[in-house]
Design an enzyme around this catalytic site. Sequence first.
Site, PDB file in Angstrom:
ATOM      1  N   CYS A  64     -18.486  50.132 -30.442  1.00  0.00           N
ATOM      2  CA  CYS A  64     -18.822  50.041 -31.866  1.00  0.00           C
ATOM      3  C   CYS A  64     -17.844  49.151 -32.615  1.00  0.00           C
ATOM      4  CB  CYS A  64     -18.871  51.418 -32.493  1.00  0.00           C
ATOM      5  SG  CYS A  64     -17.390  52.402 -32.251  1.00  0.00           S
TER       6      CYS A  64
ATOM      7  N   GLU B  92     -20.187  58.542 -37.253  1.00  0.00           N
ATOM      8  CA  GLU B  92     -19.559  57.280 -36.841  1.00  0.00           C
ATOM      9  C   GLU B  92     -20.668  56.413 -36.274  1.00  0.00           C
ATOM     10  OE1 GLU B  92     -18.612  54.316 -35.148  1.00  0.00           O
ATOM     11  OE2 GLU B  92     -17.799  55.467 -33.474  1.00  0.00           O
TER      12      GLU B  92
END
Length: 481
Positions: free
Chosen positions: A263, A229
């Site tokens: 993020c 990720e």
Amino acid sequence: MSEELLSFEPATGEQLWRGKVSDVDAEVEIARRAWPEWAAKPVTFRTETLRRFADRVKAESEAFADLIARETGKPLWEARTEVESVANKVDISVKAYAERTPNRRIEGAMGLRSAVRHKPHGALAVLGPYNFPAHLPNGHIVPALIAGNSVVFKPSEKTPAVGAKLVELLHSAGVPQEVLRLVTGGPDTGKALAAHPGIDGLLFTGSARTGLALNRQFAGQPGKMLALEMGGNNPIVAWDTADIRTAAILIVQSAFLSAGQRCSNARRLIVKDSLADALIAEVRELANRLIVDHPHADPAPYMGPVIDNEAADGLTESFLVLMSNGGQVIRHMTRPVADRPFLTPGIIDVTTMAERPDVELFGPLLQVIRVETFEAAIAEANNTAFGLSAALIGGTPQLYDQFWANARAGVINWNRPTNGASSAAPFGGVGLSGNHRPSAFYAADYCAYPVASAESDALRASIGVGLRDPEGSQLVTKKYL
């Protein structure tokens, strides 16, 4: 003398934690020896152990939140929400394990049956980030332990104190010390763990640069699980809406929550040109009101500092690069405290820039792009190699359908922030944002692998064609039982 790792509070510069750099070989060996016994435990035993962990987190929630706030710089109110997410992850993971990796059995004729069960991989490495130093690695560790893996966890070198506390809470709840190992150290320690032949997989949350290096490293090792990720250069598209105020709030939340260190934060505001002036003015006015202060300040701040001075210097330099290459400043990014990594929200119009850098600017910096048509808005949204999150603000259901169908991202929202994601859903992206191994509810998928079995209680077999008779003179078709 053993090398030491130090951690400092971003808001004050004071030393918070110190500890020895770990021996990676020794820690991996301990975890490898421990995992078969842990995997042999009933899943009910493992899940009840993790439920006790959730209780331990709740019992120490305030002290844990204070530690997170001090080591990351995030406001105390936000650190409390992270602790809550850590505790809630257990029930979510138990449900996900049952739903995503169930045992299946199909009965057939004559006592034959087919079965599907799941096995843990073995010893898994977890590399955690600094922005959510408890919640994000916990999102790997808990599902991995429930599935029966052992775990070797290396927290970010910028947040080792939170990582150590997370492991302490898991051990105190009954997770055997040999099954969960803490590895502390800098980037070299992380590289040694990722490259160790004794791990059966790596679960990573962090930068695209590191993720790409890991992807190359694991390319020749198809037998090892790799879940990545890696963040995003996320678009938020603002279209036809009369509610300028609410639209501005959603944009500010998307861009500046967690000081831009999520993020899933919005990095690019793509706005219809006829709406732009009014909306940008409202966004700027709201950004002017955001309180930037230390985690325990009163009144409570919306943003704390970014993680350290190096990060703040890089973001300031990026803002200047955008300015010098044609960006028009809407709101200057400033450093209110000279020697500390506090940053005020920066907003810059990059519509006329010939080339816009496709990078994740991990902080409170929002780029604005004006477009004329919705098709141009979608094209701009997809003008990135990343693909984590995207959001549409305003528009009609038909426009949202068009946006959802064409936006390339793993999280696509409508009239919600880009960083709004349910823990009961998968979380991950495509392109430079991930390798199709989404976390959150789908973390169970990469913590165990399916095993198909054909089973019978008694021996039963036959060959019905292609055999010679016992004397070898001719072919026969009778069955030999």
